[in-house]
Design an enzyme around this catalytic site. Structure first.
Site, short mmCIF file in Angstrom:
data_model
loop_
_atom_site.label_atom_id
_atom_site.label_comp_id
_atom_site.label_asym_id
_atom_site.label_seq_id
_atom_site.Cartn_x
_atom_site.Cartn_y
_atom_site.Cartn_z
N GLU A 268 0.82 -1.21 0.00
CA GLU A 268 0.00 0.00 0.00
C GLU A 268 0.86 1.26 0.00
O GLU A 268 0.54 2.23 -0.69
CB GLU A 268 -0.93 0.01 1.23
CG GLU A 268 -1.94 -1.12 1.27
CD GLU A 268 -3.09 -0.93 0.29
OE1 GLU A 268 -3.14 0.12 -0.39
OE2 GLU A 268 -3.93 -1.83 0.19
N ARG A 272 0.48 3.76 -3.31
CA ARG A 272 -0.16 5.03 -3.02
C ARG A 272 0.85 6.17 -2.91
O ARG A 272 0.72 7.20 -3.57
CB ARG A 272 -0.95 4.95 -1.71
CG ARG A 272 -2.13 4.00 -1.74
CD ARG A 272 -2.68 3.79 -0.34
NE ARG A 272 -3.72 2.78 -0.28
CZ ARG A 272 -5.01 3.04 -0.19
NH1 ARG A 272 -5.44 4.29 -0.17
NH2 ARG A 272 -5.90 2.07 -0.12
N ASP A 401 -4.48 -10.32 -8.31
CA ASP A 401 -4.79 -9.37 -9.38
C ASP A 401 -3.63 -8.57 -9.98
O ASP A 401 -3.24 -8.77 -11.13
CB ASP A 401 -5.90 -8.42 -8.91
CG ASP A 401 -5.64 -7.79 -7.55
OD1 ASP A 401 -4.53 -7.97 -7.01
OD2 ASP A 401 -6.53 -7.09 -7.03
N GLU A 535 -12.54 -0.80 -10.19
CA GLU A 535 -12.09 -1.75 -11.22
C GLU A 535 -13.03 -1.82 -12.44
O GLU A 535 -12.56 -1.98 -13.58
CB GLU A 535 -11.91 -3.14 -10.63
CG GLU A 535 -10.77 -3.25 -9.64
CD GLU A 535 -11.11 -2.71 -8.27
OE1 GLU A 535 -10.16 -2.42 -7.49
OE2 GLU A 535 -12.31 -2.58 -7.96
N THR A 621 -1.41 0.39 -10.14
CA THR A 621 -2.66 -0.24 -9.69
C THR A 621 -3.47 0.65 -8.76
O THR A 621 -4.55 0.28 -8.34
CB THR A 621 -2.34 -1.59 -9.01
OG1 THR A 621 -3.53 -2.39 -8.99
CG2 THR A 621 -1.81 -1.39 -7.60
#
Length: 640
Positions: A268, A272, A401, A535, A621
């Protein structure tokens, strides 16, 4: 007696009766001399042999011979008179030739020829210079891109197909209806940001109902301003100049991970913070953002200190101690986490000149390349100590994913030089197509989770990104499976849309299943929630850009209306706990990825394709666009 005189042409000559033979010869010679002189004058002296209009005609002839592709009306052989009264008519001169037979202004046809020739020379010899970014315009206006002497301002419709021009703000669509829809999305961004700014500034996320800050466990207990970092590039792209400047100031003055004493997610933090900061560096050219990304990434490096080089999932930035989640197959690393570092770390090495980041991810790549894969598939868990797979659970949704996404995008980001990533992606998609892609009784295509070689016939909302991924791979790889993969991309995106429209709220559940009596609907109560995920609209955006099928914009607008109807509250946006209940209870969390991903993809869906072009950028992502090497001149900037 004086001879009688006669007159010829005003001259006195002797009378015919008195002219002698010798005098006749002299007279004849004189006449012939005059005639010869006159003829010679007419044919040998140009200024006397043609009128002004005749010379216009000669110019026409020469120009037509020199440039037959230029259509020039044939001029009159003499100057033309215009007007009804010949006595007062105005003499018109052709081709800028005045009454003295001289050019009183340049011939426009000859100038046209010269301009054509000059353009051809310029086109063959032009060297495209690198665009310069002015990260703050005068008088507090929106950022300006300067390229080849032109300023590309936000909200200006720049008609330039030159792929070296990088458009990062503005980019309105030509259709009024589409512009209005984009304005709606921009207003949604303003509503979300304004309330975060007022009620949770500096905190990670906003609780829009209780008006408190929300600090998700994956980011530890510290106030790290996750929403600020996630929203920076969205604010910039959407033209929120004042808001961007305030967020920039907070980031450079207050963002500090070194004092965080709790465990934080390596994954994360990377997608981010490191990714978000690198994007703003690319957009603005301000190296302070790259330096801040470098500072944070340095704190993540101890997580890679494992026997295999596969990083731990968690790191204590203060102590440098890393660990994995206990629930993850006996403390294993997670595929979607250790496999989702390549874009940011590779770019960071290029920006900073520090090879350590690329070395770390190349070691991860080496392990996954060499390890045996059951049926060519990648299980979701890998023991970072032994280098062996954990539970054989495979998914294109949660836990798996973005690993697959980054294989494709690492290849694209490298300027299509990372052939290893290309090979791994193609092999992985072949295995997934064979073992996990299925079709329901009614013809809906889905990608199922698999456990111990048994299909669960369940698809996560998280897996809906794969529609866009398959389509992007088909569009860029051009291999033998391209047509099949494009069909898969369209089919999966259609199925995800079905999961939305089969709910009472028009929003999709966290997971949906396929069985004899159930298709594209959630079965269990813990699968029915919607937490503002991006998504599905991500795939709408990519499929729209690649196919120009208007249904993807229509589906995106449906999602906008559903968000407004069921997730908007007075002070922001909240997830809901049951998409099948129009009066569903709300979860009171405005996820930072709403501002980073969901609203950005919707905004770009209703924008011109040149705004954050897929030829120049790849999205990490968390939807932070990173520049493509060799295609995007914003890849590296001079330090300033």
């Amino acid at each position: 007696m004086a001879a009688k005189m006669g007159r010829i042409a005003g001259l006195a000559f002797p009378s015919r009766r008195t002219i002698k033979l010798k005098e006749r010869y002299i007279f004849l010679i004189l006449v012939l001399t005059v005639i010869v002189f006159s003829i010679t004058t007419i044919f040998l002296i140009p200024d006397l042999r043609s009128s002004s209009a005749d010379k216009v005609y000669q110019v026409y002839v020469h120009v037509q011979n020199a440039a037959p592709d230029i259509l020039i009306p044939q001029p009159s052989s003499a100057n033309e008179l215009v007007g009804d009264n010949p006595d007062k008519a105005e003499l018109v001169h052709w081709g800028g030739i005045n009454k003295h037979g001289q050019m009183d202004e340049p011939d426009p046809h000859l100038l046209s020829d010269k301009e054509r020739l000059k353009k051809k020379i310029d086109a063959s010899e032009t060297i495209l210079e690198k665009p310069k970014v002015q990260d703050k315009a005068e008088d507090g206006e929106a950022p300006v891109i300067k390229h080849r002497g032109h300023e590309l301002r936000p909200d200006s419709d720049v008609d330039n197909t030159d792929k070296s021009v990088v458009i990062t703000s503005g980019g309105e669509d030509n259709e009024d209806d589409v512009r209005k829809k984009r304005d709606t999305v921009k207003q949604m961004m303003a509503h979300a940001w304004k309330n975060y700014e007022e009620y949770a500034w500096g905190g990670n996320e906003l609780r829009p109902i209780s008006l408190k800050t929300h600090n998700p466990g994956r980011l530890g207990a510290a106030q790290l301003g996750a929403t600020i970092i996630d929203a920076l590039d969205s604010l910039y792209i959407m033209g929120f100049t004042k808001e961007f400047e305030k967020a920039k100031q907070w980031t450079l003055e207050n963002l500090n991970f070194s004092s965080v004493g709790s465990d934080i997610s390596v994954f994360e933090t990377n997608i981010r913070f490191v990714g978000g900061l690198l994007t703003v560096y690319a957009l603005t050219g301000d190296y302070a953002f790259a330096a801040k990304a470098d500072e944070i990434a340095q704190l993540l490096l101890p997580a890679f200190n494992t026997p295999t080089g596969i990083p731990n999932a968690l790191i204590n930035a203060k102590t440098g101690i890393g660990k994995n989640y206990n629930w993850a197959s006996g403390g294993a690393a997670i595929l979607s986490e250790f496999g989702t570092l390549h874009l940011e770390f590779s770019y960071l090495s290029d920006v900073t000149g520090n090879p350590v980041y690329r070395e770390k991810i190349e070691q991860v790549r080496k392990v996954i390349r060499e390890i045996p894969k059951p049926n060519g598939l990648y299980p979701n868990y890998l023991n970072s100590r032994t280098g062996k797979w954990g539970q054989t659970h495979m998914s294109l949704g949660a836990l798996g994913d973005s690993f697959y996404e980054y294989l494709l995008k690492a290849y694209l980001q490298s300027g299509k030089e990372d052939s290893d990533a290309r090979t791994l992606y193609i092999e992985a998609m072949e295995a997934i197509d064979k073992w996990m892609i299925r079709e329901s009784r009614s013809g809906l295509l889905y990608v199922s989770d698999m456990k111990y070689e048994r299909l669960e016939h369940k698809m996560d909302h998280l897996a809906c990104f794969s529609g866009g991924m398959f389509a992007l791979g088909a569009h860029t790889l051009h291999d033998s499976s391209a047509a099949r993969h494009m069909d898969i991309g369209k089919g999966l995106t259609n199925t995800c849309h079905e999961s939305y429209i089969r709910s009472e709220t028009g929003l999709g559940p966290e997971a949906f299943r396929f069985s004899d009596g159930l298709e594209a609907r959630a079965l269990k109560s813990n699968e029915k929630y919607y937490i503002l995920r991006p998504e599905v609209v991500e795939s709408y955006f990519i499929l729209w850009r690649l196919t120009k099928d208007k249904k993807y914009r229509e589906w995106g607008w449906e999602a906008v209306q559903a968000l407004e109807a069921h997730c908007r509250v007075d002070h922001g946006y909240s997830g809901i706990k049951n998409v099948y209940n129009i009066n569903s209870q709300k979860d009171d969390v405005q996820q930072s990825f709403l501002l980073a991903e969901t609203l950005k993809y919707l905004y770009l869906l209703f924008s011109d394709d040149r705004l954050i072009s897929l030829d120049q950028w790849v999205f990490n992502t968390e939807a932070h666009p990173l520049p493509i090497k060799g295609s995007n001149p914003f890849y590296l900037h001079e330090k300033r």
